[in-house]
Motif scaffolding. Structure first.
Motif, PDB file in Angstrom:
ATOM      1  N   ASP A  43      13.094   4.635   6.564  1.00 36.88           N
ATOM      2  CA  ASP A  43      12.036   4.745   5.239  1.00 36.88           C
ATOM      3  C   ASP A  43      11.016   5.248   6.116  1.00 36.88           C
ATOM      4  O   ASP A  43      10.167   5.870   6.074  1.00 36.88           O
ATOM      5  N   ASP A  86       8.778   8.176   6.720  1.00 36.05           N
ATOM      6  CA  ASP A  86       6.814   8.381   5.942  1.00 36.05           C
ATOM      7  C   ASP A  86       6.100   8.280   7.326  1.00 36.05           C
ATOM      8  O   ASP A  86       4.666   7.886   7.010  1.00 36.05           O
ATOM      9  N   SER A 144       5.002   4.949   8.133  1.00 38.40           N
ATOM     10  CA  SER A 144       4.549   3.772   7.842  1.00 38.40           C
ATOM     11  C   SER A 144       4.334   2.545   8.947  1.00 38.40           C
ATOM     12  O   SER A 144       5.417   1.926   9.497  1.00 38.40           O
ATOM     13  N   ARG A 163       4.666  -3.086   5.535  1.00 38.31           N
ATOM     14  CA  ARG A 163       5.758  -3.073   4.645  1.00 38.31           C
ATOM     15  C   ARG A 163       5.161  -4.551   4.691  1.00 38.31           C
ATOM     16  O   ARG A 163       5.295  -5.338   5.526  1.00 38.31           O
ATOM     17  N   LYS A 220       2.774  13.397  -2.002  1.00 40.43           N
ATOM     18  CA  LYS A 220       4.004  13.240  -3.094  1.00 40.43           C
ATOM     19  C   LYS A 220       3.535  12.999  -4.738  1.00 40.43           C
ATOM     20  O   LYS A 220       2.589  12.724  -4.902  1.00 40.43           O
TER      21      LYS A 220
HETATM   22 MG    MG Z   1       8.226   5.012   2.333  1.00 34.88          MG
END
Ligand code: MG
Ligand code: FPP
Length: 321
Positions: free
Chosen positions: A83, A87, A89, A92, A235
């Motif tokens: 993910d 994404d 990113s 995290r 989103k």
């Molecule tokens: Mg994500």
């Protein structure tokens, strides 16, 4: 949550030890990536659910409970490693992602490695390995479908509540459900207990994702969760859908803004959600799922595991990271 942690500690230590031994490799880069994730492990909610369900059914855990719990956490982390690439990113759990530190390739490959180690633990199950493997296979397929639907919806800007709930079941609740059911199966639960475990975890999983989506609007960045990420990724989540219900006149305009999202429109949309109390709407929906989750526990005997399953549901509704 201190007593809760103490209660689960010995079981969680067994799960962590099994994860660590599963992930051993002679490849230095792989071990460096493993260490990075293991040193910043998350809340381990899925193993907690599996263990508490097993204890609610049988008063104890089995080797299979530990194997299936480790599998759930390995697969969860595998999905996050993928993910974070999908994404793009950079952080995290408040720290840099493997993808931002070492690049998308190691992150995808590490995700593959964790995924197959999870599968290997399920296949080692003493009993019901093939049934539990079937459940996790269905969940893995849900994860991929949910992510695809989310992409499709981000592209079209047309997410309604129906698609929203399908996405959050697929990306989050399905793994909670399978973890709980695997926990129940690991101690020989009755069909009625299995159904209750599934229902509890499905509802808790949906509530968990609604809270995640609320935190994305008005969370505390200092707790390690970046805010405003979902809108950047186009989103449309429940707080905004709730605000649309309160003021349908602005809906079309905001959906169009999201297709060309920029910093100013993010501020505008956050204000809209604040003014129309979209978070209040999302919170009420979440509370309804948490009540349903607690109700499902009626079939279990009163005692510590049930008490902690109830506390876990309350924690999910109040968490800030
Ligand atoms: Mg994500
Ligand atoms: C986080 O959502 C993402 C998930 C819970 C699921 C990701 C699933 C995949 C990438 C499918 C492939 C998985 C495997 C194991 C083959 P988010 O991006 O909304 O939340 P975040 O803020 O935690 O990133």
């Amino acid at each position: 949550m201190k007593n809760f942690k103490t209660y689960l500690q010995a079981d969680k230590d067994r799960v962590m030890a099994l994860m660590e031994s599963s992930l051993r490799s002679d490849i230095d880069l792989l071990m460096r990536c493993n260490r990075h994730i293991l040193e910043h492990e998350g809340k381990q909610v899925r193993p907690a659910v599996a263990i508490l369900i097993a204890r609610a059914v049988a008063g104890d855990v089995t080797e299979d409970t530990i194997r299936f719990s480790a599998a759930a956490e390995l697969i969860h982390n595998a999905s996050l490693l993928h993910d974070d690439v999908a994404d793009s990113s950079s952080t995290r759990r408040g720290v840099a992602t493997v993808s931002s530190l070492l690049g998308p390739r190691p992150s995808v490959l590490l995700g593959d490695f964790w995924l197959v180690k999870g599968i290997a633990r399920i296949l080692e199950g003493d009993k019901n390995a093939s049934r539990v493997m079937g459940l996790f296979s269905k969940t893995l397929s849900d994860l991929a479908e949910g992510e695809m639907l989310q992409l499709e919806m981000a592209e079209s800007g047309k997410t309604t509540e129906k698609e929203y709930y399908r996405i959050i079941y697929d990306k989050t609740a399905t793994l909670f459900e399978t973890s709980a059911l695997a926990g129940a199966i690991s101690v020989g639960a009755t069909p009625e207990q299995e159904a209750a475990a599934s229902e509890y975890a499905r509802c808790v999983g949906i509530a968990f994702q609604i809270q995640d989506d609320i935190l994305d609007y008005f969370g505390n960045e200092a707790m390690g969760k970046p805010v405003g990420q979902d809108l950047k990724e186009k989103k449309i989540t429940l707080p905004l859908l709730g605000a649309f219900k309160a003021d349908a006149a602005q809906e079309q305009k905001i959906r169009e803004m999201i297709s060309n999202i920029g910093p100013e429109s993010i501020d505008y949309i956050r204000n809209f959600v604040l003014e129309k109390d979209g978070v209040g709407y999302a919170k009420a929906e979440m509370e309804a799922y948490l009540s349903k989750a607690v109700k499902a526990l009626d079939v279990f005997q009163d005692g510590k595991p049930k008490e902690y399953l109830i506390k876990l549901a309350a924690y999910i509704g109040n968490r800030n990271k």
